[in-house]
Design a protein around this motif. Structure first.
Motif, PDB file in Angstrom:
ATOM      1  N   CYS A   1       0.602  -2.440   3.750  1.00  0.00           N
ATOM      2  CA  CYS A   1       0.824  -1.430   4.770  1.00  0.00           C
ATOM      3  C   CYS A   1      -0.417  -0.575   4.939  1.00  0.00           C
ATOM      4  CB  CYS A   1       2.022  -0.556   4.424  1.00  0.00           C
ATOM      5  SG  CYS A   1       1.806   0.252   2.871  1.00  0.00           S
ATOM      6  N   THR A   2      -0.433   0.180   6.020  1.00  0.00           N
ATOM      7  CA  THR A   2      -1.590   1.005   6.337  1.00  0.00           C
ATOM      8  C   THR A   2      -1.164   2.452   6.404  1.00  0.00           C
ATOM      9  OG1 THR A   2      -2.405  -0.813   7.641  1.00  0.00           O
ATOM     10  CG2 THR A   2      -3.455   1.297   8.009  1.00  0.00           C
ATOM     11  N   PHE A   3      -1.835   3.295   5.633  1.00  0.00           N
ATOM     12  CA  PHE A   3      -1.598   4.740   5.700  1.00  0.00           C
ATOM     13  C   PHE A   3      -2.894   5.384   6.126  1.00  0.00           C
ATOM     14  CE2 PHE A   3       1.208   3.724   1.969  1.00  0.00           C
ATOM     15  CZ  PHE A   3       2.406   4.007   2.574  1.00  0.00           C
ATOM     16  N   GLU A   4      -2.841   6.204   7.128  1.00  0.00           N
ATOM     17  CA  GLU A   4      -4.012   6.952   7.587  1.00  0.00           C
ATOM     18  C   GLU A   4      -5.234   6.047   7.729  1.00  0.00           C
ATOM     19  OE1 GLU A   4      -3.718  11.409   6.188  1.00  0.00           O
ATOM     20  OE2 GLU A   4      -3.870  10.096   4.475  1.00  0.00           O
ATOM     21  N   GLY A   5      -4.993   4.847   8.262  1.00  0.00           N
ATOM     22  CA  GLY A   5      -6.109   3.948   8.503  1.00  0.00           C
ATOM     23  C   GLY A   5      -6.575   3.181   7.291  1.00  0.00           C
ATOM     24  N   VAL A   6      -5.952   3.390   6.152  1.00  0.00           N
ATOM     25  CA  VAL A   6      -6.361   2.680   4.942  1.00  0.00           C
ATOM     26  C   VAL A   6      -5.279   1.661   4.619  1.00  0.00           C
ATOM     27  CG1 VAL A   6      -6.994   2.927   2.521  1.00  0.00           C
ATOM     28  CG2 VAL A   6      -7.496   4.770   4.138  1.00  0.00           C
ATOM     29  N   SER A   7      -5.685   0.438   4.361  1.00  0.00           N
ATOM     30  CA  SER A   7      -4.698  -0.594   4.058  1.00  0.00           C
ATOM     31  C   SER A   7      -4.481  -0.706   2.556  1.00  0.00           C
ATOM     32  CB  SER A   7      -5.173  -1.943   4.577  1.00  0.00           C
ATOM     33  OG  SER A   7      -5.293  -1.884   5.960  1.00  0.00           O
ATOM     34  N   TYR A   8      -3.248  -0.802   2.207  1.00  0.00           N
ATOM     35  CA  TYR A   8      -2.890  -0.896   0.800  1.00  0.00           C
ATOM     36  C   TYR A   8      -2.022  -2.125   0.581  1.00  0.00           C
ATOM     37  CZ  TYR A   8      -4.116   4.065   0.454  1.00  0.00           C
ATOM     38  OH  TYR A   8      -4.761   5.257   0.475  1.00  0.00           O
ATOM     39  N   LEU A   9      -2.036  -2.611  -0.627  1.00  0.00           N
ATOM     40  CA  LEU A   9      -1.032  -3.568  -1.046  1.00  0.00           C
ATOM     41  C   LEU A   9      -0.233  -2.898  -2.144  1.00  0.00           C
ATOM     42  CD1 LEU A   9      -0.003  -6.530  -0.805  1.00  0.00           C
ATOM     43  CD2 LEU A   9      -1.294  -6.951  -2.882  1.00  0.00           C
ATOM     44  N   LEU A  10       1.072  -2.804  -1.936  1.00  0.00           N
ATOM     45  CA  LEU A  10       1.934  -2.216  -2.952  1.00  0.00           C
ATOM     46  C   LEU A  10       2.746  -3.340  -3.569  1.00  0.00           C
ATOM     47  CD1 LEU A  10       3.373   0.744  -0.846  1.00  0.00           C
ATOM     48  CD2 LEU A  10       1.348   0.759  -2.287  1.00  0.00           C
ATOM     49  N   CYS A  11       2.873  -3.288  -4.850  1.00  0.00           N
ATOM     50  CA  CYS A  11       3.635  -4.334  -5.528  1.00  0.00           C
ATOM     51  C   CYS A  11       4.457  -3.685  -6.619  1.00  0.00           C
ATOM     52  CB  CYS A  11       2.657  -5.350  -6.109  1.00  0.00           C
ATOM     53  SG  CYS A  11       3.479  -6.603  -7.073  1.00  0.00           S
ATOM     54  N   THR A  12       5.760  -3.940  -6.626  1.00  0.00           N
ATOM     55  CA  THR A  12       6.581  -3.324  -7.652  1.00  0.00           C
ATOM     56  C   THR A  12       6.985  -4.365  -8.671  1.00  0.00           C
ATOM     57  OG1 THR A  12       8.634  -3.755  -6.503  1.00  0.00           O
ATOM     58  CG2 THR A  12       7.512  -1.713  -5.998  1.00  0.00           C
ATOM     59  N   LEU A  13       7.157  -3.903  -9.885  1.00  0.00           N
ATOM     60  CA  LEU A  13       7.521  -4.780 -10.985  1.00  0.00           C
ATOM     61  C   LEU A  13       8.984  -4.558 -11.340  1.00  0.00           C
ATOM     62  CD1 LEU A  13       4.381  -4.295 -13.225  1.00  0.00           C
ATOM     63  CD2 LEU A  13       4.752  -5.875 -11.354  1.00  0.00           C
TER      64      LEU A  13
END
Lengths: 455, 1157
Positions: B619-631
């Motif tokens: 996803c992208t927050f404030e123009g920054v792309s992240y990958l979030l992964c939950t365990l």
């Protein structure tokens, strides 16, 4: 007080205003203290009083019987009937003490940095430096005459000098670090009753002599740079600052001083450099104020010819205000004068009905904000508003001449020492008695109308 | 030992002390700059309202905030001075969006007495461009005196810092500051100073009070050459006794307006005009017109007036004042543009108002010309607060007594985000939840797909805004849905274990389907509007693309292990298509990034540990792309994701709960957020390009999907009414009925979330996404003390209001009882006239199981300096009413009450008094004096622990007392001999106590019970000192966050404090090794993070009072330490290297600290 507390917590009253209001309210309520007593061990007139400057906890007193004593004014030694706090001296040094003074102690001061040392000056020509914990003399300075006054600068960072005024015409500066005199300041034509360091600069010393003169010294320079003249009074607007104000220099010195210790060398350089500038300023100022009587000569030597006086008779008391702007002096002419330190002019304030002791140095005290001055006035102590000269209050309580007063800014308490050998405490009222509940009174077997004379 | 403390701000200051308007960020842009005591905020004025640009801390308490424009500069500079005599000149750097320091310095003097009455702060600006507005902003606190001002022609800056001295910093021809000098100012009691306009030499006008309390105005010209004043052109004697504010009038009129309590005067030496006004204290003004003919005045009752100077041929011929309406009590007024005004307040919420000053406009029904467009929450002054757990979730909430005057309120401050449930149905066994729209461009969701273990049901919104069961014919209803999604070309896609179905969203008929190869079933699937990615058993990964009425299998690969989760949420520019896919794997526990459509492996990141990834989201927050992964164990990993290369960097790990988490995006106010559904549901969002985690006030959420529907409106909507020339913003709260006319093309988008909890499906609206959630209960009166009673589930408050009784302003004091759920008033107990409520506690006594409210009061008589009488009132709550059980008269104000060993401990003026609860012969109760302790100046603040009593005195710091049971007496054990003027105390542990004092410092003292000598035992040793820069009114034990027993920070004791500026802060007592670690980090950060304006952090945090200044010790600045997370990667790396730890470890430790608040 309740309203102020409430307004402060809501942010309606700025905290500094809160403090000054509480202080002035307490100040205006000062009265003889009903819950605190200092048991004086002295057998002679109490000549000098000071509370230490670091903790505001230990009162030092010096008396005519050659004794000096220290009291803990925060922690009582015992309570009478559980309520009246008795403060007995923690220790006394007197003639019996191996190194004690032989004659009257005229002045006692604390070492401003901590409570480890204190200084006494006596009519036996000695100024002695004591170790508080050992109650021993660690150093003494033999003066050429009876010692009338001593002072140490509370703002000093670069020196540990005791300024001592004696029956001799010279002011001497005794260096605790080396144990020797570093300066003798000549100019006065009589003995020196009072010495007072400037509260804004560690280099400026003010002295008051039996010749009625008040002289200002910059101890980095020869000679005195200003003599206060009672005829030079100021009406209306104050004269301007000189071009390069000493204040600015001081500011920078202070800034350098507050930097860390390992920059000591650079700091010294800074102070020297600025010192020159300052003295130039001083010269200029000197020229401004006194040039009409002076030839162009060295200001230091020139001043020694001046016969200007601040008081008729001797100057008996000196006190500089904490803001560094004013100097208060008292003289054997029973006058109290207010001086503008920057311009050297007397400010015409009519202090109502002053009557002062004439033959002795007296110790004045100022309130925290320097708005009120406490003056021993014969056997009373009078409180004046500094800028208007109104007599705010007169304290009656001593049976004989009052010699000294000291205002404890931490607790808003006034201590006075008198020829009647007592030290009295004046404090804002505490309602300990009145707010005690009936049941408690019964418990303590106290009756309001009972005293030693009751059956 | 709680000696090593970490101080951090949980809620930043909100008290607006100054504001000004000008072209700061660019010559074309109009900025509003707001000072909130220790922070400045820069806003840009846009057609849509105020847009925040920068919010930075200042290492000092701001005393002056001024915009000015030196000669030859295209835009304004900002001048700031602080209460500790530092100043700086700032300029905006458009390239980095940061502040550049143009000049800085120290303006303190060794001589002179600080203007101890407080501060007046003035702003004065002038624009070269005549089209722009000229604005002046003033904060005026009664009797306040630290002044900084700038000559309108930018020739010099004037500062009135010490009585009798006026400091001048001249500008040279190039607009640079030259060396400062002092001028003696004859007047000692200065109330206000301003520069006059249109003078050939800089001229100040001084409002002062003489020693007979009469007030006068005088002018002085500043002669720079001689560094002195000369008598100015005019003066005016004997003004209104309440005159307190000067407004200089620009040319061509010139002169000055003097605002008094009963009159307003204009004078310029030749003309003198005065008008009477209704008695009021004017606190703030804002200039409307460039020529200075109109001003807005705000008084301390919150009324706004318009002052008009009528003039003819540049000669003033009169003044006129008009009442406009009511706002919050203004401390600053800034006129922005087009009749929009910013009203900054110290005592209530700051507001953005539209003021209809055109004379032809009619007032509204209430006779008001003021319309509030937007309100900005202000908690200050927090006079008292309590920490409660109203929802019984194990998480504390703070209920504050905030505001003053008419803006008094209670605020419920809770960490996390509130979901307000609007509807719910019981539904067991929900396995998945998706919302669908009738068309992809439709603003509302109309269908809700709920998946169960062996069926799928569809709910739809009907005409009555109710959810009812519906059907999509093309969907498979007998299977569990794995994913479903709106697709392009008005299609819907549904993935089940066997089949992918493409359905028309209009006809709801099946258009096309893709069947899983026989023998394989789909395990996980995801889709966006044009793509489908699914994984079947055996590690097969299948990529489909959606076209009109067609599903095309584009690529199919086989991986070596089973796939646990996958995601193709579009993060590029195209909202319907993505070029990267994220996949989480079983067995080797990796996250892999594939390119689409080729399914080429771009990146493989090993997760480490033994826990499989359960949910993955790009996803992208404030123009920054992240990958979030939950365990599976409730941890969340986040990476920065490079969209082009698929590269993963900047790995961080946080713990969000203990159960597996599913991630889902939703948006609120056009911003994307992520909802992490688990046993501790969390919203993940970004602020200042930093990921933040806020927990949600729900216990356990298994699934969530956004459900935007017309029936459940978003709580806040901006409506732009463009039909009028004036832009009017409506701020709408909660529900409203839609009253749009047919021709109004405005759409309403309402955000809701559908949430599946244990056996329940509910739909709720979500609060603003911010870390702390604040709910306001307006009281209309000033609340001073609050306490909560668990047994009766009530709050009780001491409050008062000002009333006008026959021309005399008096205060009426009450004790009020409120329900702790609804905050409705249940009962009220009026106090006697002149009787003020001072303290309140809830307690119970020994031999009595009932809970009581005990109230301490004082009779404040006008003629008395200090109250000599008060009462202790004991109330029981019976049938929701306050029932007075016992009253006991005291000999003074009851400043504090404490429950103490089943007795009641009261601080009454100088005394501490213990009362026991006794039974009379007739069965009634009474409070009986047991013992007391004297020797305080005023015992204002008292805390107890066991038999120990800690007293915070008015001016004598902290003392420790002990109650001796056998002797029935209270004795002093130890005392701090410093002269601290206390404002709050609290006990940290058995030996260490913390105090806050009058000069905005915190300090800790320690009991020396093991010391050798009596003298040392009798002395509380000062072990920590710190300049907080905030006035603390109250400390309370407690925490704003849920304490997870397994986390490292779970065992750190914390206390919460509340301040005048609305700050809620946390003091955490760290273990020594942690303290040492973070101290080292702080030392490293000080070198990297420079204070705005070159102000020094070390000096700012140094303990400072009238007597001395000392370096901070045994306290850490949490705000600085946590700003580590805002640093750029390279700087973080540098610091980690110099700390000798890995960056990941360092981030983890700092992030753990951020979870303390």
């Amino acid at each position: 007080m309740w309203k102020e507390v409430r307004d402060r917590e809501a942010g309606k009253l700025p905290t500094s205003a809160f403090a000054s209001r509480v202080r002035s309210r307490r100040l205006s309520a000062l009265a003889i203290c009903n819950h605190k007593e200092i048991i004086s061990p002295h057998h002679g007139a109490v000549n000098s009083l000071q509370v230490d400057l670091t903790e505001g906890r230990y009162l030092l007193s010096g008396a005519s019987d050659g004794s000096a004593a220290i009291y803990d004014i925060q922690q009582a030694t015992e309570y009478e009937k559980g309520l009246i706090a008795k403060h007995k001296s923690l220790f006394v040094v007197d003639k019996q003490h191996g190194y004690g003074h032989k004659f009257a102690i005229s002045t006692v001061i604390w070492y401003p940095v901590d409570t480890g040392l204190f200084v006494t000056g006596s009519f036996d020509h000695y100024v002695k430096v004591w170790d508080t914990n050992m109650a021993q003399v660690v150093m003494d300075f033999k003066m050429p005459g009876k010692v009338y006054g001593t002072a140490m600068s509370s703002v000093a960072k670069a020196h540990m000098l005791i300024a001592a005024g004696s029956a001799d015409v010279q002011v001497r500066l005794c260096d605790i670090a080396s144990g020797a005199f570093t300066h003798t300041l000549s100019g006065h034509r009589g003995g020196i009753m009072n010495v007072e360091w400037s509260t804004s600069s560690e280099w400026i010393l003010m002295t008051g002599g039996c010749d009625g003169a008040i002289r200002f010294w910059d101890i980095r320079r020869a000679g005195c740079f200003r003599i206060l003249d009672q005829s030079q009074s100021q009406f209306g607007r104050r004269p301007p600052f000189p071009e390069r104000t000493p204040t600015e220099v001081v500011t920078r010195t202070a800034a350098a001083g507050s930097s860390s210790v390992n920059k000591l060398i650079s700091k010294k350089k800074a102070t020297l450099g600025n010192g020159k500038k300052q003295s130039q300023a001083v010269c200029k100022l000197q020229n401004l104020t006194t040039s009409h009587t002076m030839h162009k000569s060295h200001p230091g030597t020139a001043s020694s010819y001046s016969r200007a006086t601040a008081h008729f008779g001797a100057v008996t008391g000196l006190r500089a205000t904490r803001d560094g702007l004013y100097l208060l002096s008292s003289g054997s002419d029973s006058r109290l004068r207010l001086w503008d330190i920057e311009s050297g002019c007397s400010i015409s304030v009519n202090f109502e009905a002053t009557r002062l002791q004439t033959n002795k140095a007296i110790q004045l005290a100022l309130s925290q904000d320097s708005s009120a001055v406490f003056i021993p006035s014969m056997s009373n102590v009078k409180v004046y508003d500094v800028l208007s000269g109104l007599n705010l209050q007169t304290f009656y309580g001593h049976y004989d001449m009052v010699n000294c007063c000291y205002f404890n800014m931490q607790d808003q308490e006034l201590y006075t020492g008198s020829n009647d050998r007592h030290i009295l405490v004046w404090s804002p009222p505490s309602s300990s008695f009145s707010d005690m509940d009936e049941e408690e009174r019964k418990r303590l077997n106290l009756k309001a109308d009972e005293d030693n004379w009751s059956q | 030992m709680s000696v090593w403390n970490y101080v951090v701000t949980a809620h930043k200051p909100t008290n607006v002390t100054h504001s000004c308007v000008g072209n700061f960020t660019s010559p074309q842009e109009l900025n509003l700059i707001i000072a909130k005591c220790t922070r400045i905020e820069i806003h840009l004025l846009t057609a849509h309202g105020l847009q925040p640009m920068l919010d930075v801390p200042i290492y000092g308490r701001i005393a002056t905030l001024e915009l000015f424009r030196p000669h030859g500069e295209p835009q304004d500079f900002l001048f700031i001075s602080t209460e500790r005599y530092k100043f700086c000149v700032l300029q905006w750097d458009p390239d980095t969006s940061e502040l550049i320091t143009r000049a800085m310095g120290d303006v303190s003097d060794r001589i002179g007495r600080p203007t101890d009455n407080g501060q007046i702060i003035h702003g004065l600006l002038k624009y070269g461009n005549k089209m722009k507005l000229q604005i002046e902003i003033v904060v005026f606190e009664e009797l306040s005196l630290l002044i900084g001002l700038i000559d309108p022609d930018c020739r010099l800056i004037g500062l009135h810092l010490y009585d009798g001295l006026f400091k001048v910093i001249p500008f040279d021809n190039k607009g640079q500051l030259k060396e400062a000098f002092n001028i003696r100012l004859e007047e000692l009691q200065v109330l206000d100073i301003k520069f006059l306009y249109g003078c050939s030499r800089p001229t100040i006008v001084v409002l002062y009070q003489d020693n007979k309390d009469a007030r006068h105005v005088k002018t002085y010209e500043v002669v720079l050459k001689d560094k002195d004043f000369v008598e100015g052109p005019w003066s005016q004697n004997n003004l209104d006794n309440g005159a307190g504010l000067l407004i200089p009038v620009p040319m061509p009129l010139g002169g000055v307006i003097i605002i008094g309590e009963e009159t307003i005067v204009y004078c310029n030496g030749t003309i003198f005009k005065a008008i009477p006004i209704r008695p009021s204290i004017t606190r703030a003004y804002g200039r409307v017109d460039a020529d200075g003919s109109r001003y807005l005045l705000g008084d301390n009752a919150g009324l706004i007036h318009l002052l008009v100077i009528t003039h003819e041929r540049e000669r003033v011929n009169g003044l006129k004042i008009e009442h406009l309406g009511e706002t919050t009590v203004a401390s600053t007024i800034s006129y922005l543009d087009n009749a929009v005004v910013y009203v900054g307040s110290s005592y209530g919420d700051s507001q953005l108002c539209s003021v209809l000053i055109k004379l032809n406009l009619q007032p509204d029904a209430k006779g008001s010309y003021v319309e509030v467009l937007e309100a900005y929450v202000n908690l200050g002054p927090i006079v008292d607060f309590c920490v409660v757990d109203l929802e019984r979730q194990g998480q504390g909430q703070v209920v504050t007594c905030s505001g003053a005057y008419k803006d008094g309120s209670l605020r419920i401050v809770r960490n996390g985000i509130g979901i307000n449930e609007q509807a719910s149905v019981e539904l067991q066994g929900i396995k998945g939840l998706w919302s669908l729209r009738s068309s992809i461009n439709d603003p509302y969701d109309s269908l809700l797909v709920v998946s169960f273990i062996s069926e799928t049901r569809v709910l739809a919104m009907n005409m009555d805004d109710e959810l009812e069961e519906s059907e999509i014919e093309g969907f498979s209803a007998e299977e569990q849905t794995l994913f479903c999604q709106n697709a392009i070309h008005d299609q819907l896609v549904q993935v089940t274990a066997t089949v992918v179905r493409l359905v028309s969203s209009t006809t709801r008929q099946l258009l096309h389907e893709w069947n899983a190869p026989s023998g394989y079933s789909v395990n996980v699937a995801t889709a966006n509007a044009s793509q489908v990615l699914l994984a079947t058993g055996g590690g097969h990964l299948v990529y489909l693309e959606i076209e009109k009425e067609k599903l095309i299998e584009v690529k199919h690969i086989q991986l070596e292990y089973e796939i646990s989760c996958l995601d193709i949420n579009p993060i590029g520019e195209n909202p319907n298509y993505t070029t990267v896919a994220a996949v989480g794997m079983w067995t080797d526990l990796t996250v892999r990034i594939f390119s689409l459509p080729s399914l080429e492996l771009l990146t493989k990141e090993n997760l480490g540990g033994e826990i499989i990834p359960r949910s993955i989201l790009q996803c992208t927050f404030e123009g920054v792309s992240y990958l979030l992964c939950t365990l599976g164990d409730g941890h969340l990993l986040n990476f920065l994701l490079d969209i082009n290369t698929g590269g993963l960097s900047n790995r961080k790990k946080v713990s969000l709960g203990t159960q597996p988490i599913t991630l889902r995006t939703f948006s609120s106010k056009d911003t994307t957020h992520v909802f992490a559904a688990s046993d501790r549901p969390t919203v993940i969002y970004s602020s200042n390009k930093k990921l933040l985690y806020s927990n949600v006030n729900l216990k356990e959420v298994s699934h969530m999907c956004p459900f935007n529907s017309a029936a459940f409106p978003d709580r806040s909507v901006w409506l732009y009414e463009l039909t009028k020339k004036v832009l009017i913003f409506y701020w709408l709260y909660g529900f409203f009925s839609i009253q749009c006319s047919a021709n109004d093309p405005i759409c309403f988008i309402f955000l809701c979330l559908a949430i599946a909890k244990e056996g329940e499906l509910s739909i709720g609206t979500i609060d603003d996404i911010q870390k702390l959630h604040i709910r306001t209960i307006p009281l209309g009166q000033h609340a001073r003390r609050i306490c909560h009673q668990e047994q009766s589930r009530t709050f009780s408050i001491c409050c008062f209001k000002n009333c006008q009784i026959s021309n005399e302003e008096t205060e009426m004091h009450f004790i009020r009882l409120l329900d702790d759920q609804t905050f409705e008033f249940m009962s009220i107990f009026p106090l006697d006239s002149y009787e003020y409520g001072c303290s309140i506690i809830s307690c119970s006594f020994s031999d009595d199981n009932n809970a009581y409210y005990c109230v301490g009061t004082a009779y404040v008589l006008p003629e008395e300096n200090e109250p000599s009488k008060g009462r202790i009132l004991v109330f029981a709550v019976e049938d929701g009413k306050l029932q007075l059980i016992v009253e006991k008269e005291t000999k003074g104000a009851v400043y504090s009450l404490n429950a103490f060993n089943g007795k009641l401990l009261a601080a009454i003026n100088q005394k501490i008094q213990l009362y026991k609860w006794t039974l009379r012969e007739d069965g009634s109760r009474e409070l009986q004096t047991e013992c007391g302790h004297h020797g305080h100046i005023l015992a204002l603040y008292v805390q107890t622990r066991g038999d120990f009593i800690v007293v915070g005195d008015l001016m004598k710091s902290i003392s420790l007392l002990l109650y001796k049971h056998e002797e029935g007496a209270i004795e002093e054990l130890a005392r701090d001999y410093n002269a601290n003027w206390m404002s709050a105390v609290e006990i940290l542990d058995d030996d260490v106590f913390v105090g806050a004092e009058n000069n905005y410092n915190l300090f800790t003292v320690r009991k020396n019970s093991d010391a050798a000598s009596d003298e040392e035992r009798g002395r509380l040793e000062v072990v920590g000192e710190y300049h907080l820069g905030e006035f603390v009114n109250r400390f309370r034990h407690g925490s704003l966050v849920m304490r997870l027993p397994d986390s490292e920070v779970g065992n750190i004791p914390t206390i919460i404090f509340g301040t005048i500026n609305g700050v809620i802060g946390v003091i955490a007592s760290l273990p020594h090794d942690q303290y040492v670690f973070f101290e080292k980090l702080q030392a490293n950060l000080v070198k990297v993070i420079k204070g705005v304006g070159g102000l020094s952090h070390e000096q700012w945090r140094s303990f400072n009072n009238e007597k001395r200044t000392a370096d901070a010790r045994n306290f850490l600045d949490g705000d600085l330490i946590e700003s580590f997370l805002d640093l750029s990667r390279s700087r973080m790396d540098d610091i980690a290297t110099s700390m000798g730890v890995t960056l990941e470890e360092l981030c983890k430790r700092v992030e753990e600290l951020t979870r303390l608040h």
